[in-house]
Design a protein around this motif. Structure first.
Motif, PDB file in Angstrom:
ATOM      1  N   THR A 117       4.218  -1.601   6.898  1.00 42.08           N
ATOM      2  CA  THR A 117       3.133  -1.310   7.857  1.00 42.08           C
ATOM      3  C   THR A 117       2.266  -1.258   7.472  1.00 42.08           C
ATOM      4  O   THR A 117       1.118  -0.724   7.952  1.00 42.08           O
ATOM      5  N   GLY A 118       2.458   0.109   6.879  1.00 45.11           N
ATOM      6  CA  GLY A 118       1.239   1.368   6.600  1.00 45.11           C
ATOM      7  C   GLY A 118       0.168   0.524   5.429  1.00 45.11           C
ATOM      8  O   GLY A 118       0.305   0.271   4.292  1.00 45.11           O
ATOM      9  N   SER A 119      -0.767   1.279   5.483  1.00 44.51           N
ATOM     10  CA  SER A 119      -2.112   1.278   4.452  1.00 44.51           C
ATOM     11  C   SER A 119      -2.207   1.862   3.703  1.00 44.51           C
ATOM     12  O   SER A 119      -1.321   2.677   3.774  1.00 44.51           O
ATOM     13  N   TRP A 120      -3.036   2.047   2.662  1.00 48.97           N
ATOM     14  CA  TRP A 120      -3.235   3.224   1.142  1.00 48.97           C
ATOM     15  C   TRP A 120      -3.273   4.890   2.265  1.00 48.97           C
ATOM     16  O   TRP A 120      -3.249   5.807   1.510  1.00 48.97           O
ATOM     17  N   VAL A 121      -4.332   4.260   3.676  1.00 48.10           N
ATOM     18  CA  VAL A 121      -3.766   6.326   3.875  1.00 48.10           C
ATOM     19  C   VAL A 121      -2.665   6.408   4.421  1.00 48.10           C
ATOM     20  O   VAL A 121      -2.521   7.715   4.066  1.00 48.10           O
ATOM     21  N   ASN A 122      -1.686   5.440   4.589  1.00 47.25           N
ATOM     22  CA  ASN A 122      -0.547   6.262   4.904  1.00 47.25           C
ATOM     23  C   ASN A 122       0.297   5.718   3.681  1.00 47.25           C
ATOM     24  O   ASN A 122       1.631   6.508   3.549  1.00 47.25           O
ATOM     25  N   ARG A 123      -0.415   5.989   1.809  1.00 48.67           N
ATOM     26  CA  ARG A 123       0.744   6.048   1.055  1.00 48.67           C
ATOM     27  C   ARG A 123       1.841   6.826   0.700  1.00 48.67           C
ATOM     28  O   ARG A 123       1.573   8.208   1.771  1.00 48.67           O
ATOM     29  N   GLN A 124       2.366   6.900   0.255  1.00 46.30           N
ATOM     30  CA  GLN A 124       3.940   7.952   0.409  1.00 46.30           C
ATOM     31  C   GLN A 124       3.651   8.680  -0.497  1.00 46.30           C
ATOM     32  O   GLN A 124       3.019   8.439  -1.868  1.00 46.30           O
ATOM     33  N   TYR A 125       4.090   9.663  -0.438  1.00 41.47           N
ATOM     34  CA  TYR A 125       3.958  11.196  -1.456  1.00 41.47           C
ATOM     35  C   TYR A 125       2.674  11.257  -1.680  1.00 41.47           C
ATOM     36  O   TYR A 125       2.375  11.655  -2.854  1.00 41.47           O
ATOM     37  N   ASP A 126       1.779  10.245  -1.369  1.00 43.79           N
ATOM     38  CA  ASP A 126       0.038  10.737  -1.483  1.00 43.79           C
ATOM     39  C   ASP A 126      -0.229   9.694  -2.415  1.00 43.79           C
ATOM     40  O   ASP A 126      -1.473  10.606  -3.120  1.00 43.79           O
ATOM     41  N   ALA A 164       0.341  -0.795   0.058  1.00 43.91           N
ATOM     42  CA  ALA A 164      -0.037  -0.246   0.199  1.00 43.91           C
ATOM     43  C   ALA A 164       0.623   1.549   0.069  1.00 43.91           C
ATOM     44  O   ALA A 164       0.233   1.975  -0.744  1.00 43.91           O
ATOM     45  N   THR A 165       1.828   1.060   0.817  1.00 45.31           N
ATOM     46  CA  THR A 165       2.527   2.965   1.043  1.00 45.31           C
ATOM     47  C   THR A 165       3.542   3.240  -0.180  1.00 45.31           C
ATOM     48  O   THR A 165       3.590   3.720  -0.777  1.00 45.31           O
ATOM     49  N   TYR A 166       3.677   1.800  -0.390  1.00 39.01           N
ATOM     50  CA  TYR A 166       4.963   2.039  -2.017  1.00 39.01           C
ATOM     51  C   TYR A 166       4.678   2.492  -2.697  1.00 39.01           C
ATOM     52  O   TYR A 166       4.617   2.780  -4.445  1.00 39.01           O
ATOM     53  N   GLN A 167       2.967   1.568  -2.886  1.00 39.66           N
ATOM     54  CA  GLN A 167       1.757   1.851  -4.242  1.00 39.66           C
ATOM     55  C   GLN A 167       1.706   3.682  -4.173  1.00 39.66           C
ATOM     56  O   GLN A 167       1.696   4.359  -5.550  1.00 39.66           O
ATOM     57  N   GLY A 168       1.736   3.907  -3.074  1.00 41.34           N
ATOM     58  CA  GLY A 168       1.848   5.271  -3.477  1.00 41.34           C
ATOM     59  C   GLY A 168       2.362   6.387  -4.030  1.00 41.34           C
ATOM     60  O   GLY A 168       2.263   6.923  -4.853  1.00 41.34           O
ATOM     61  N   LEU A 169       4.215   5.687  -3.731  1.00 36.25           N
ATOM     62  CA  LEU A 169       5.199   6.376  -4.404  1.00 36.25           C
ATOM     63  C   LEU A 169       5.368   6.298  -5.810  1.00 36.25           C
ATOM     64  O   LEU A 169       5.866   6.856  -6.520  1.00 36.25           O
ATOM     65  N   ALA A 170       4.819   4.766  -6.461  1.00 34.88           N
ATOM     66  CA  ALA A 170       4.993   4.425  -7.761  1.00 34.88           C
ATOM     67  C   ALA A 170       3.578   5.677  -8.288  1.00 34.88           C
ATOM     68  O   ALA A 170       4.223   5.950  -9.491  1.00 34.88           O
ATOM     69  N   ALA A 171       2.627   5.887  -7.608  1.00 28.27           N
ATOM     70  CA  ALA A 171       1.326   6.392  -8.518  1.00 28.27           C
ATOM     71  C   ALA A 171       1.745   8.413  -7.851  1.00 28.27           C
ATOM     72  O   ALA A 171       1.963   8.354  -9.124  1.00 28.27           O
ATOM     73  N   ALA A 172       2.567   8.217  -7.485  1.00 23.80           N
ATOM     74  CA  ALA A 172       2.664   9.671  -7.458  1.00 23.80           C
ATOM     75  C   ALA A 172       4.114   9.859  -8.768  1.00 23.80           C
ATOM     76  O   ALA A 172       3.260  10.752  -8.910  1.00 23.80           O
ATOM     77  N   GLN A 173       5.027   8.842  -8.803  1.00 21.03           N
ATOM     78  CA  GLN A 173       5.705   8.988  -9.973  1.00 21.03           C
ATOM     79  C   GLN A 173       5.068   9.458 -11.002  1.00 21.03           C
ATOM     80  O   GLN A 173       5.286   9.978 -12.007  1.00 21.03           O
ATOM     81  N   GLN A 174       3.650   8.339 -11.138  1.00 22.27           N
ATOM     82  CA  GLN A 174       2.903   8.251 -12.472  1.00 22.27           C
ATOM     83  C   GLN A 174       2.143   9.033 -12.840  1.00 22.27           C
ATOM     84  O   GLN A 174       2.619   9.830 -13.983  1.00 22.27           O
ATOM     85  N   ALA A 175       2.467   9.817 -11.445  1.00 19.70           N
ATOM     86  CA  ALA A 175       1.493  10.621 -11.825  1.00 19.70           C
ATOM     87  C   ALA A 175       2.319  12.200 -11.940  1.00 19.70           C
ATOM     88  O   ALA A 175       1.183  13.088 -13.362  1.00 19.70           O
ATOM     89  N   ILE A 176       2.895  12.234 -11.884  1.00 17.90           N
ATOM     90  CA  ILE A 176       3.730  13.856 -12.619  1.00 17.90           C
ATOM     91  C   ILE A 176       4.113  13.414 -13.545  1.00 17.90           C
ATOM     92  O   ILE A 176       4.011  14.587 -14.724  1.00 17.90           O
ATOM     93  N   TYR A 177       4.182  12.193 -13.926  1.00 15.47           N
ATOM     94  CA  TYR A 177       4.796  12.108 -15.389  1.00 15.47           C
ATOM     95  C   TYR A 177       3.474  12.511 -16.518  1.00 15.47           C
ATOM     96  O   TYR A 177       3.867  12.832 -17.882  1.00 15.47           O
ATOM     97  N   TYR A 178       2.635  11.545 -16.294  1.00 21.51           N
ATOM     98  CA  TYR A 178       0.859  12.244 -16.513  1.00 21.51           C
ATOM     99  C   TYR A 178       1.023  13.218 -16.448  1.00 21.51           C
ATOM    100  O   TYR A 178       0.085  14.013 -17.473  1.00 21.51           O
ATOM    101  N   ARG A 179       0.805  14.142 -15.721  1.00 26.17           N
ATOM    102  CA  ARG A 179       0.883  16.001 -15.489  1.00 26.17           C
ATOM    103  C   ARG A 179       1.756  16.242 -16.915  1.00 26.17           C
ATOM    104  O   ARG A 179       0.867  17.556 -17.588  1.00 26.17           O
ATOM    105  N   PHE A 180       2.893  16.223 -17.043  1.00 26.72           N
ATOM    106  CA  PHE A 180       3.651  16.828 -17.541  1.00 26.72           C
ATOM    107  C   PHE A 180       3.071  16.071 -18.727  1.00 26.72           C
ATOM    108  O   PHE A 180       3.157  16.648 -20.382  1.00 26.72           O
ATOM    109  N   SER A 181       3.114  15.226 -18.708  1.00 24.39           N
ATOM    110  CA  SER A 181       2.768  14.293 -20.542  1.00 24.39           C
ATOM    111  C   SER A 181       2.427  14.180 -21.185  1.00 24.39           C
ATOM    112  O   SER A 181       1.813  14.556 -22.295  1.00 24.39           O
ATOM    113  N   GLY A 182       0.897  14.131 -20.472  1.00 20.54           N
ATOM    114  CA  GLY A 182      -0.719  13.719 -21.062  1.00 20.54           C
ATOM    115  C   GLY A 182      -0.791  12.246 -21.467  1.00 20.54           C
ATOM    116  O   GLY A 182      -1.403  11.779 -22.087  1.00 20.54           O
TER     117      GLY A 182
END
Length: 877
Positions: free
Chosen positions: A517-526, A461-479
């Motif tokens: 140990t964190g849940s999706w509530v504790n996702r990294q970098y939101d 859950a938490t590291y998926q947050g970091l992965a998603a954060a990176q892909q979100a930034i990529y999407y906002r720049f790249s479309g």
């Protein structure tokens, strides 16, 4: 001097092998994720090509990205070769020059799953594995260049030996590294134990050559500058010359107080993203003071991460006193060049072919990529071209690979896009799209069929947050719509693993998580949901109550606070990781608030609150059910490989957990690392009451399942690797079978998700006699303020505040009730009365889990069967 025993063994090993002067591998196919060829051209016509072949199944990564460098090591051409659906082979012309100067020409490539046959018009060549181990070659020659002092050859399922040109053995596997002298040519012999065998070269560039003459001509591809410094790449020599030519005046810039520009700063709330602990501008004075500007120092150019200076140069607004300052640009380039001077011949910063793991560089390279992508286009063309030679070299060897911790290589999406921005070469933007296609689509990433990208061996859950954060930034720049669709799938899955409390506080499960140990509530970098809140309702639900006017007011207050922050040396030491560590930090506020301020929120809702009932089977890994009376989530996946099972130990907690003030809590860093992923109930939620059961991977006491306490403090719990699940949407049920870890006790656990209640049945069967010290079925439930427990035994009810329940025991209990001060409640009813106890509560991540332990009784006779059945339902207020 007598030969060491290991050398004697290798001499015997190779004495019976007749090896040709040139290993046949040099005329055959080459595999590996990334290779560099060094083609020795005597002058005249030069023809160079490759024949590519792939397997039967087409992958998103069945492509090859090659770069051709001339005899001066300058890039001449780079191109992507991608297979069509029915295409199995492809012939590619790399160079066809009627008249080419004599010298060593380089062809480098990166690929996954494609084999390469190099074609030359008679020219000899050497080959180097770049960030990947070498295989296939049985004999080759190595040159010892200037600057090298020792060499060794680590192997896997193979043995290696080194000899001099006359064949005299010098070194063998198992020996200490061999001391060498520049100018030596060594013969390398490899004997493989099986087809999986491979090797690498440490201590010098492992350029394998077919004969001593080729090795001497290539010279390890080492360059020497006018002042006697040695570099693996010629562009590094040019970078060093640029650095040497600079004077102190070139870097002269004085820190400026931002308070004098208060009106300009307060003119736009977006400016909040440039200030504070996640904004770059407050760090500028510290960065300038800590950069090493002494040209004779070994650390010349280095210092605190200069990535904070990037926005200081690029943000072209009146509030920024450093905008377009040439000295700031030179400071940035100085540090970037100083870093690229450390790049090895194989395209890594540690120059170690044996360590092919891509994840660490994926994290650390963001600083380099961001500076290059945002700042290089503003530099003069010649400087930009030189910068490009170093910046893209890392991506050229690495940009197609993923590792099992996909949060790390998800950084490459934006980094490849930034390579296109910095260099102006659209090939990198195309690579970013292909990489994202492989990472974020179910077609090419099997984990995305479920809705996540793997972290270690499965979901997290938490590291998926970091992965998603990176892909979100990529999407906002790249479309890139592939990234957007992937994020929607990820958010949807993980939103099913959380549910709100009556006051709106979110809680979530982590029993399925493989790393943290964190849940999706504790996702990294939101999890990037802030960046995507105005793009996707699955992200907007996390900011559903955001008032944009209130947000703008907060941003203005943030600006006022940080125009002159009271940060002293003690503060910087305490917060050192923020401005020196993770490569994402310098651009965090810049991305999230300045470049992409939140727009109108896309309103969504939590799956747990769905007005329509549903039963959702996510690829046989997760089951989610919404019923009128409750919401439930189960994890039944089994993605980790069998070989990992042997590493699991029968301990109840990770190291560092301790009892403190009547609670089991993590000490030190114990709370960061997850214990074990465990199948079973993840979450049960009731309207008005909120979350009752939460399954966590904190330790053995926070999972829902059967627990056996064994001798000497050991425990056994359901074996992840022996787990099977049958999911029936028609019946609304999940039937799980398995056994306790290394114990002769099998179970069948059936969860029926009926309309009004959750029905739970467990059947235990002992294969042989089984005598644990204690055997219980445990239910971890969330503690809440004012929670009142009561249980019925023999017709009598006993009441107890949850806070006073630790250690309490009760016999022949028929039912338990859990009631909040609001009147909302939950009831657990047993089909047959059971003895129960309340275990030691566990406190972590701001929440306390208490535990009901249902006693299974004493020793099991061979073949004995026992049954537990219960019903979980809401209580009327």
């Amino acid at each position: 001097m007598p030969r060491p025993p290991a050398l004697a063994l290798l001499a015997v090993l190779f004495s019976g092998i007749l090896l040709p002067a040139a290993d046949p591998a040099f005329a055959g196919d080459w595999g590996g994720g990334s290779l560099a060829f060094y083609v020795v051209h005597p002058g005249g016509p030069l023809r160079l090509g490759v024949e590519l072949s792939r397997g039967e199944t087409l992958s998103s990564r069945d492509l090859l990205f090659w770069q051709f460098h001339d005899a001066d090591e300058r890039p001449v051409a780079r191109r992507i070769e991608r297979f069509a659906d029915g295409e199995k082979t492809r012939a590619v012309t790399v160079a066809d020059l009627p008249e080419a100067p004599a010298g060593v020409y380089q062809l480098r490539y990166a690929t996954v799953g494609v084999r390469v046959r190099l074609e030359t018009n008679g020219a000899a060549y050497g080959v180097l594995a770049c960030r990947s181990r070498q295989a296939g070659v049985r004999q080759a020659w190595l040159y010892v260049p200037e600057g090298a002092s020792e060499v060794s050859v680590p192997t896997y399922a193979a043995k290696a030996a080194l000899a001099d040109e006359q064949g005299q053995p010098l070194w063998a596997s198992g020996d200490q590294p061999l001391a060498v002298q520049p100018g030596q040519v060594l013969r390398l012999d490899i004997a493989y134990d099986n087809p999986m065998g491979n090797f690498a070269v440490r201590g010098l560039p492992g350029i394998l050559c077919p004969d001593p003459e080729t090795a001497r001509t290539i010279r390890g591809s080492v360059e020497t500058t006018a002042d006697g410094r040695h570099f693996p790449h010629r562009f590094q020599a040019r970078m060093w010359e640029w650095m040497r030519e600079r004077t102190a005046a070139d870097f002269a810039v004085e820190p400026v107080s931002l308070a004098g520009l208060a009106d300009e700063w307060l003119a736009d709330p977006r400016h909040a993203g440039l200030l504070g602990i996640t904004g770059p501008l407050n760090f500028v004075p510290r960065i300038l003071a800590e950069q090493n500007l002494d040209p004779v120092s070994p650390g010349y150019g280095l210092g605190t991460v200069a990535a904070w200076l990037g926005p200081a140069y690029t943000v072209d607004e009146a509030c920024n006193p450093y905008r377009r300052n040439p000295a700031i640009l030179r400071r940035i380039v100085l540090q970037e060049f100083a870093h690229y001077l450390k790049l090895g011949e194989n395209g890594t910063f540690n120059a170690d072919d044996w360590d092919g793991y891509a994840g660490v560089d994926a994290l650390g390279f963001r600083n380099r990529a961001a500076q290059f992508g945002f700042v290089a286009p503003l530099a003069d063309p010649a400087l930009r071209e030189l910068w490009t030679e170093g910046a893209v070299r890392v991506m050229d060897t690495l940009g197609l690979r993923r590792v099992s911790c996909e949060n790390q290589t998800s950084h490459w999406c934006l980094d490849l896009w930034l390579m296109a921005e910095g260099s102006g070469d659209e090939a990198y933007r195309e690579l970013a799209r292909y990489f994202t296609l492989g990472l974020a689509t179910p077609e090419f990433n099997p984990f995305m069929v479920t809705g996540y990208q793997q972290e270690r061996y499965g979901p997290d859950a938490t590291y998926q947050g970091l992965a998603a954060a990176q892909q979100a930034i990529y999407y906002r720049f790249s479309g890139d719509e592939t990234a957007r669709a992937g994020l929607r799938r990820i958010y949807d899955l993980f939103n099913h693993t959380v549910a709100p409390e009556p006051d709106g506080t979110m809680r979530g499960a982590s029993n399925f998580s493989h790393r943290t140990t964190g849940s999706w509530v504790n996702r990294q970098y939101d999890g990037g949901v802030r960046l995507m809140a105005d793009q996707l309702p699955e992200a907007g639900v996390w900011h559903r109550n955001l008032d944009l006017e209130e947000e703008r007011a907060k941003n203005l207050e943030h600006i006022r606070k940080h125009l002159e922050p009271a940060w002293d040396d003690e503060w910087f030491q305490r917060n050192e990781r923020w401005y020196k560590a993770y490569a994402y930090h310098p651009w965090l506020g810049y991305f999230h608030h300045y470049v992409f301020p939140t727009g109108e929120i896309r309103r969504g809702d939590w799956p747990a609150l769905s007005p329509e009932p549903f039963f959702r089977n996510r690829n046989g890994e997760f089951v989610f059910a919404r019923r009128p009376g409750y919401y439930a989530a189960l994890y039944v996946g089994r993605t980790s490989s069998e070989w990992v099972r042997d590493s699991i130990r029968p301990v109840p907690c990770p190291a560092g957990w301790e009892e403190r003030d009547g609670l089991l809590v993590p000490g030190g860093g114990a709370g960061k690392n997850g214990w074990q992923p465990t199948q079973g109930l993840s979450l049960v939620w009731f309207p008005g009451y909120g979350n009752w059961l939460l399954g966590m991977n904190w330790n053995v006491y926070t999972i829902q399942g059967t627990r056996a306490d064994l001798a000497d403090g050991a425990v056994a719990w359901p074996d992840y690797y022996r787990h099977r699940a049958e999911i029936s949407e028609e019946k609304g049920s999940v039937a799980e079978t398995g056994q306790l870890f290394n114990q002769p006790l099998q179970f069948r656990r059936t969860t029926t998700l009926a309309e009004a209640a959750l029905h739970f049945e467990v059947v235990l069967v002992a294969e042989t006699g089984f005598t644990p010290e204690r055997l219980v079925e445990q239910f971890p439930f969330l503690d809440k303020e004012g929670l009142l427990l009561r249980w019925r035994s023999g017709g009598e009810w006993t009441e107890c505040p949850a806070a006073d329940s630790t250690g309490r025991r009760a016999e022949a209990v028929a039912a338990l009730q859990f009631r909040l001060p609001s009147g909302a409640g939950v009831e657990l009813v047993f089909a047959e009365p059971k003895d129960i106890a309340f275990g030691l509560p566990v406190r972590h991540l701001g929440q306390t889990l208490r535990r009901i332990e249902v006693d299974w009784g004493g020793a099991f006779a061979p073949g004995e069967t026992r049954r537990l059945a219960c019903r979980l339902a809401p209580l009327e207020p």
